[in-house]
Scaffold this motif. Structure first.
Motif, PDB file in Angstrom:
ATOM      1  N   ALA A  14       0.828  -1.212   0.000  1.00 54.21           N
ATOM      2  CA  ALA A  14       0.000   0.000   0.000  1.00 54.21           C
ATOM      3  C   ALA A  14       0.863   1.263   0.000  1.00 54.21           C
ATOM      4  O   ALA A  14       0.612   2.193  -0.764  1.00 54.21           O
ATOM      5  N   VAL A  15       1.884   1.287   0.831  1.00 54.18           N
ATOM      6  CA  VAL A  15       2.741   2.478   0.917  1.00 54.18           C
ATOM      7  C   VAL A  15       3.573   2.642  -0.356  1.00 54.18           C
ATOM      8  O   VAL A  15       3.755   3.760  -0.848  1.00 54.18           O
ATOM      9  N   ALA A  16       4.048   1.529  -0.927  1.00 55.84           N
ATOM     10  CA  ALA A  16       4.884   1.590  -2.135  1.00 55.84           C
ATOM     11  C   ALA A  16       4.061   1.804  -3.401  1.00 55.84           C
ATOM     12  O   ALA A  16       4.612   2.120  -4.454  1.00 55.84           O
ATOM     13  N   GLY A  17       2.742   1.596  -3.299  1.00 56.26           N
ATOM     14  CA  GLY A  17       1.895   1.772  -4.476  1.00 56.26           C
ATOM     15  C   GLY A  17       1.995   0.630  -5.469  1.00 56.26           C
ATOM     16  O   GLY A  17       1.898   0.840  -6.677  1.00 56.26           O
ATOM     17  N   VAL A  18       2.210  -0.581  -4.956  1.00 53.91           N
ATOM     18  CA  VAL A  18       2.303  -1.773  -5.800  1.00 53.91           C
ATOM     19  C   VAL A  18       1.408  -2.855  -5.207  1.00 53.91           C
ATOM     20  O   VAL A  18       0.852  -2.689  -4.134  1.00 53.91           O
ATOM     21  N   SER A  19       1.317  -3.984  -5.893  1.00 47.76           N
ATOM     22  CA  SER A  19       0.537  -5.103  -5.364  1.00 47.76           C
ATOM     23  C   SER A  19       1.374  -5.908  -4.375  1.00 47.76           C
ATOM     24  O   SER A  19       2.611  -5.821  -4.378  1.00 47.76           O
ATOM     25  N   HIS A  20       0.690  -6.706  -3.548  1.00 45.44           N
ATOM     26  CA  HIS A  20       1.447  -7.552  -2.620  1.00 45.44           C
ATOM     27  C   HIS A  20       2.255  -8.597  -3.387  1.00 45.44           C
ATOM     28  O   HIS A  20       3.311  -9.028  -2.925  1.00 45.44           O
ATOM     29  N   GLN A  21       1.797  -8.961  -4.600  1.00 47.48           N
ATOM     30  CA  GLN A  21       2.562  -9.900  -5.416  1.00 47.48           C
ATOM     31  C   GLN A  21       3.897  -9.283  -5.851  1.00 47.48           C
ATOM     32  O   GLN A  21       4.919  -9.984  -5.899  1.00 47.48           O
ATOM     33  N   THR A  22       3.896  -7.988  -6.139  1.00 40.93           N
ATOM     34  CA  THR A  22       5.147  -7.320  -6.514  1.00 40.93           C
ATOM     35  C   THR A  22       6.111  -7.293  -5.337  1.00 40.93           C
ATOM     36  O   THR A  22       7.311  -7.531  -5.506  1.00 40.93           O
ATOM     37  N   VAL A  23       5.609  -7.033  -4.144  1.00 46.37           N
ATOM     38  CA  VAL A  23       6.469  -7.062  -2.958  1.00 46.37           C
ATOM     39  C   VAL A  23       7.066  -8.456  -2.805  1.00 46.37           C
ATOM     40  O   VAL A  23       8.266  -8.610  -2.552  1.00 46.37           O
ATOM     41  N   SER A  24       6.262  -9.472  -2.996  1.00 44.98           N
ATOM     42  CA  SER A  24       6.741 -10.850  -2.903  1.00 44.98           C
ATOM     43  C   SER A  24       7.842 -11.114  -3.932  1.00 44.98           C
ATOM     44  O   SER A  24       8.865 -11.727  -3.621  1.00 44.98           O
ATOM     45  N   ARG A  25       7.630 -10.631  -5.160  1.00 41.87           N
ATOM     46  CA  ARG A  25       8.657 -10.818  -6.195  1.00 41.87           C
ATOM     47  C   ARG A  25       9.953 -10.108  -5.834  1.00 41.87           C
ATOM     48  O   ARG A  25      11.037 -10.626  -6.082  1.00 41.87           O
ATOM     49  N   VAL A  26       9.845  -8.915  -5.271  1.00 38.37           N
ATOM     50  CA  VAL A  26      11.052  -8.187  -4.846  1.00 38.37           C
ATOM     51  C   VAL A  26      11.826  -9.019  -3.827  1.00 38.37           C
ATOM     52  O   VAL A  26      13.053  -9.088  -3.863  1.00 38.37           O
ATOM     53  N   PRO A  30      14.135 -10.879  -7.178  1.00 39.31           N
ATOM     54  CA  PRO A  30      14.280  -9.441  -7.455  1.00 39.31           C
ATOM     55  C   PRO A  30      14.634  -9.124  -8.904  1.00 39.31           C
ATOM     56  O   PRO A  30      14.295  -8.051  -9.400  1.00 39.31           O
ATOM     57  N   GLU A  31      15.250 -10.059  -9.607  1.00 42.02           N
ATOM     58  CA  GLU A  31      15.647  -9.801 -10.994  1.00 42.02           C
ATOM     59  C   GLU A  31      14.436  -9.683 -11.923  1.00 42.02           C
ATOM     60  O   GLU A  31      14.563  -9.198 -13.046  1.00 42.02           O
ATOM     61  N   THR A  32      13.256 -10.092 -11.465  1.00 40.23           N
ATOM     62  CA  THR A  32      12.055 -10.017 -12.303  1.00 40.23           C
ATOM     63  C   THR A  32      11.305  -8.701 -12.141  1.00 40.23           C
ATOM     64  O   THR A  32      10.290  -8.497 -12.801  1.00 40.23           O
ATOM     65  N   VAL A  33      11.806  -7.821 -11.280  1.00 34.98           N
ATOM     66  CA  VAL A  33      11.118  -6.557 -10.990  1.00 34.98           C
ATOM     67  C   VAL A  33      11.971  -5.401 -11.494  1.00 34.98           C
ATOM     68  O   VAL A  33      13.193  -5.388 -11.300  1.00 34.98           O
ATOM     69  N   ARG A  34      11.314  -4.444 -12.125  1.00 37.01           N
ATOM     70  CA  ARG A  34      12.024  -3.268 -12.629  1.00 37.01           C
ATOM     71  C   ARG A  34      12.830  -2.608 -11.508  1.00 37.01           C
ATOM     72  O   ARG A  34      12.378  -2.522 -10.360  1.00 37.01           O
ATOM     73  N   SER A  35      13.999  -2.142 -11.829  1.00 37.55           N
ATOM     74  CA  SER A  35      14.928  -1.570 -10.848  1.00 37.55           C
ATOM     75  C   SER A  35      14.295  -0.441 -10.036  1.00 37.55           C
ATOM     76  O   SER A  35      14.454  -0.383  -8.811  1.00 37.55           O
ATOM     77  N   SER A  36      13.580   0.456 -10.685  1.00 38.00           N
ATOM     78  CA  SER A  36      12.981   1.589  -9.966  1.00 38.00           C
ATOM     79  C   SER A  36      11.912   1.111  -8.977  1.00 38.00           C
ATOM     80  O   SER A  36      11.815   1.628  -7.867  1.00 38.00           O
TER      81      SER A  36
END
Length: 65
Positions: A14-26, A30-36
């Motif tokens: 919620a704070v990062a403005g992404v889905s919980h799935q994106t947090v899990s991927r990070v 981590p290589e599957t998530v855009r650097s920014s």
């Protein structure tokens, strides 16, 4: 007085403005998530003091039947 609640993956999302799935991927691939995006999520994790639950990690690593 109750203990303060630990931040969850949903709080980080919620704070990062992404889905919980994106947090899990990070956290897990981590290589599957855009650097920014990865940088933003990691900053929120640090800011909120998020820590993975050891019990949840153990459950996720168990072989599936």
């Amino acid at each position: 007085m109750s203990a303060p609640e630990r931040p969850t993956i949903h709080d980080v999302a919620a704070v990062a403005g992404v889905s919980h799935q994106t947090v899990s991927r990070v956290l897990n691939c981590p290589e599957t998530v855009r650097s920014s995006t990865r940088t933003r999520v990691l900053a929120v994790i640090s800011h909120l003091g998020y820590e993975r639950s050891p019990d949840a990690v153990r459950l996720a690593q168990r072989p599936r039947r």
